[in-house]
Design a protein around this motif. Sequence first.
Motif, PDB file in Angstrom:
ATOM      1  N   ILE A  12       0.833  -1.202   0.000  1.00  0.00           N
ATOM      2  CA  ILE A  12       0.000   0.000   0.000  1.00  0.00           C
ATOM      3  C   ILE A  12       0.870   1.256   0.000  1.00  0.00           C
ATOM      4  N   THR A  13       1.900   1.275   0.811  1.00  0.00           N
ATOM      5  CA  THR A  13       2.805   2.423   0.836  1.00  0.00           C
ATOM      6  C   THR A  13       3.418   2.659  -0.537  1.00  0.00           C
ATOM      7  N   ASN A  14       3.779   1.581  -1.220  1.00  0.00           N
ATOM      8  CA  ASN A  14       4.400   1.694  -2.535  1.00  0.00           C
ATOM      9  C   ASN A  14       3.427   2.254  -3.569  1.00  0.00           C
ATOM     10  N   LEU A  15       2.137   1.985  -3.405  1.00  0.00           N
ATOM     11  CA  LEU A  15       1.145   2.547  -4.324  1.00  0.00           C
ATOM     12  C   LEU A  15       0.975   4.048  -4.107  1.00  0.00           C
ATOM     13  N   VAL A  16       1.059   4.473  -2.846  1.00  0.00           N
ATOM     14  CA  VAL A  16       0.887   5.887  -2.514  1.00  0.00           C
ATOM     15  C   VAL A  16       2.159   6.678  -2.800  1.00  0.00           C
ATOM     16  N   LEU A  17       3.287   6.129  -2.409  1.00  0.00           N
ATOM     17  CA  LEU A  17       4.589   6.791  -2.557  1.00  0.00           C
ATOM     18  C   LEU A  17       5.580   5.759  -3.093  1.00  0.00           C
ATOM     19  N   PRO A  18       5.690   5.647  -4.419  1.00  0.00           N
ATOM     20  CA  PRO A  18       6.544   4.613  -5.018  1.00  0.00           C
ATOM     21  C   PRO A  18       7.947   4.582  -4.421  1.00  0.00           C
ATOM     22  N   MET A  19       8.375   3.365  -4.050  1.00  0.00           N
ATOM     23  CA  MET A  19       9.652   3.180  -3.373  1.00  0.00           C
ATOM     24  C   MET A  19      10.755   2.783  -4.348  1.00  0.00           C
ATOM     25  N   ASN A  20      11.967   2.958  -3.881  1.00  0.00           N
ATOM     26  CA  ASN A  20      13.098   2.350  -4.549  1.00  0.00           C
ATOM     27  C   ASN A  20      12.885   0.836  -4.557  1.00  0.00           C
ATOM     28  N   ARG A  21      13.182   0.195  -5.674  1.00  0.00           N
ATOM     29  CA  ARG A  21      12.900  -1.234  -5.808  1.00  0.00           C
ATOM     30  C   ARG A  21      13.619  -2.074  -4.754  1.00  0.00           C
ATOM     31  N   LEU A  22      14.856  -1.725  -4.460  1.00  0.00           N
ATOM     32  CA  LEU A  22      15.615  -2.482  -3.463  1.00  0.00           C
ATOM     33  C   LEU A  22      15.014  -2.318  -2.072  1.00  0.00           C
ATOM     34  N   LEU A  23      14.572  -1.083  -1.764  1.00  0.00           N
ATOM     35  CA  LEU A  23      13.943  -0.838  -0.458  1.00  0.00           C
ATOM     36  C   LEU A  23      12.652  -1.639  -0.345  1.00  0.00           C
ATOM     37  N   PHE A  24      11.849  -1.654  -1.424  1.00  0.00           N
ATOM     38  CA  PHE A  24      10.599  -2.413  -1.396  1.00  0.00           C
ATOM     39  C   PHE A  24      10.866  -3.894  -1.150  1.00  0.00           C
ATOM     40  N   ARG A  25      11.835  -4.460  -1.858  1.00  0.00           N
ATOM     41  CA  ARG A  25      12.151  -5.882  -1.692  1.00  0.00           C
ATOM     42  C   ARG A  25      12.653  -6.173  -0.284  1.00  0.00           C
ATOM     43  N   PHE A  26      13.437  -5.248   0.266  1.00  0.00           N
ATOM     44  CA  PHE A  26      13.960  -5.427   1.626  1.00  0.00           C
ATOM     45  C   PHE A  26      12.809  -5.453   2.631  1.00  0.00           C
ATOM     46  N   LEU A  27      11.880  -4.494   2.524  1.00  0.00           N
ATOM     47  CA  LEU A  27      10.741  -4.435   3.450  1.00  0.00           C
ATOM     48  C   LEU A  27       9.823  -5.639   3.271  1.00  0.00           C
ATOM     49  N   ARG A  28       9.625  -6.082   2.021  1.00  0.00           N
ATOM     50  CA  ARG A  28       8.798  -7.254   1.793  1.00  0.00           C
ATOM     51  C   ARG A  28       9.431  -8.494   2.409  1.00  0.00           C
ATOM     52  N   ARG A  29      10.769  -8.591   2.319  1.00  0.00           N
ATOM     53  CA  ARG A  29      11.461  -9.741   2.922  1.00  0.00           C
ATOM     54  C   ARG A  29      11.305  -9.733   4.443  1.00  0.00           C
ATOM     55  N   LEU A  30      11.385  -8.551   5.061  1.00  0.00           N
ATOM     56  CA  LEU A  30      11.180  -8.448   6.508  1.00  0.00           C
ATOM     57  C   LEU A  30       9.776  -8.930   6.884  1.00  0.00           C
ATOM     58  N   ASP A  31       8.774  -8.416   6.151  1.00  0.00           N
ATOM     59  CA  ASP A  31       7.398  -8.762   6.511  1.00  0.00           C
ATOM     60  C   ASP A  31       7.097 -10.229   6.226  1.00  0.00           C
ATOM     61  N   ASN A  32       7.664 -10.776   5.166  1.00  0.00           N
ATOM     62  CA  ASN A  32       7.471 -12.206   4.892  1.00  0.00           C
ATOM     63  C   ASN A  32       8.012 -13.066   6.021  1.00  0.00           C
ATOM     64  N   THR A  33       9.152 -12.669   6.583  1.00  0.00           N
ATOM     65  CA  THR A  33       9.719 -13.399   7.722  1.00  0.00           C
ATOM     66  C   THR A  33       8.758 -13.350   8.905  1.00  0.00           C
ATOM     67  N   THR A  34       8.185 -12.164   9.147  1.00  0.00           N
ATOM     68  CA  THR A  34       7.226 -12.006  10.244  1.00  0.00           C
ATOM     69  C   THR A  34       5.985 -12.864  10.001  1.00  0.00           C
ATOM     70  N   LEU A  35       5.494 -12.871   8.765  1.00  0.00           N
ATOM     71  CA  LEU A  35       4.302 -13.652   8.427  1.00  0.00           C
ATOM     72  C   LEU A  35       4.531 -15.149   8.602  1.00  0.00           C
ATOM     73  N   ARG A  36       5.669 -15.628   8.171  1.00  0.00           N
ATOM     74  CA  ARG A  36       5.924 -17.073   8.206  1.00  0.00           C
ATOM     75  C   ARG A  36       6.143 -17.603   9.618  1.00  0.00           C
ATOM     76  N   ASN A  37       6.518 -16.736  10.545  1.00  0.00           N
ATOM     77  CA  ASN A  37       6.836 -17.199  11.894  1.00  0.00           C
ATOM     78  C   ASN A  37       5.762 -16.893  12.936  1.00  0.00           C
ATOM     79  N   ALA A  38       4.655 -16.313  12.505  1.00  0.00           N
ATOM     80  CA  ALA A  38       3.572 -15.995  13.438  1.00  0.00           C
ATOM     81  C   ALA A  38       2.843 -17.256  13.885  1.00  0.00           C
ATOM     82  N   LYS A  39       2.368 -17.251  15.117  1.00  0.00           N
ATOM     83  CA  LYS A  39       1.530 -18.359  15.594  1.00  0.00           C
ATOM     84  C   LYS A  39       0.155 -18.276  14.948  1.00  0.00           C
TER      85      LYS A  39
END
Length: 388
Positions: free
Chosen positions: A139-166
């Motif tokens: 959503i942030t990227n749609l409102v304020l387009p990010m640098n591609r590397l920054l977007f991938r970095f943030l997505r990787r962080l959130d994917n880690t959080t998603l995969r390890n949640a109870k």
Amino acid sequence: MLKKKYDLAIINRSFWPQSEILGEAKLRLAERVAEDGRACVIAQAKIDVKGEALRQNRANKVKFYVAKSRSDSSSGLVRRIFDALLFGPYVFLTLCRARPKHIYISTNPPVVVPFLVYLYCKLFHADYTYHLQDIHPEITNLVLPMNRLLFRFLRRLDNTTLRNAKNLITLSNDMASCLRRISGTKAKIHIVDNPGFETTVGSVEKRKTNDLVFCGNAGRVQQIPNLLKGIETYLKRGGRLNFTFIGGGVYASQIKTLSEKQSQVAYLGYLKPSIANNIVSEHRWAILPIQDDVAQFAFPSKSSSYLASGCKILGICGPETSVAKWIEALGVGAHVHADPEAIARTLGQIELSPAEREPTEFRSKPKTQTIQTFVEDIEKILASPKLS
């Protein structure tokens, strides 16, 4: 490993009493857990939350950790992001002090703070439930387009959080499918509607005296410019419906400008939900706009409030979005593309329909989520008050 001090920590940047619906819901959840266990809240606010709770005799057994807030929903995006980033270190250090054994974290703020929760849980062998009110960084990227590397970095962080949640919690099946697709998570995903305004039977069943209302944040993904152009086009053609806008946001000034030009448009600014609820319930229709490409990453939070107030829904969105499908499945209104001309035509059709002058009748009475039922749903997901 160090002994845990709390059974549950609830983390949400905005909290009670400023957040009168979700904030109230999470305060009640903390109070329920504290009846038989130990609960703490980690939040950010401009006021003394602990002092206000004492004055209202609330949450006497709940521990509050509240950082100073420097922004709100009407602040610029850069300022909001900076404030959220400052909140991150505070959350992590507070978790190390409080040492909860289970954490209930929302996407407020997104990505970084939930990832810090994951790190804490990894270090201290704790569990967490991740509640995604919307999906970032998309959503942030749609409102304020990010640098591609920054977007991938943030997505990787959130994917880690998603995969390890109870547990994972979100608002719609489309959002759940999106989470599975982008992260590959195997965690259980629960669908829980956001709570709506607390309503009384009288406020829902009373005769409707006004036409259309928008209540909420007039933000960057709400299609406000196209909605206002559509309303202005409709009124210039002699339309007789009236429109009420409640709330703040980046497009508040444009709404105010239209209200000054058109007597059939009223802008009331931000109102407390307890006041806004009464005004919303006076209207036959409620406007629910969302940008099409955002709909897979979020679901409008006001949907439950509108239904609880007995309003039909006018979705400003494409026919394939989750919002349009939701309206059709429940038979609670209509939807139209976010095109000013199409909006103007649809408003004309609403005006000409004799049924719109009668009290609202739904095809079948839709289930609405209250604060109480929301708390009960979250409690069931968390399994038990002591989270054993």
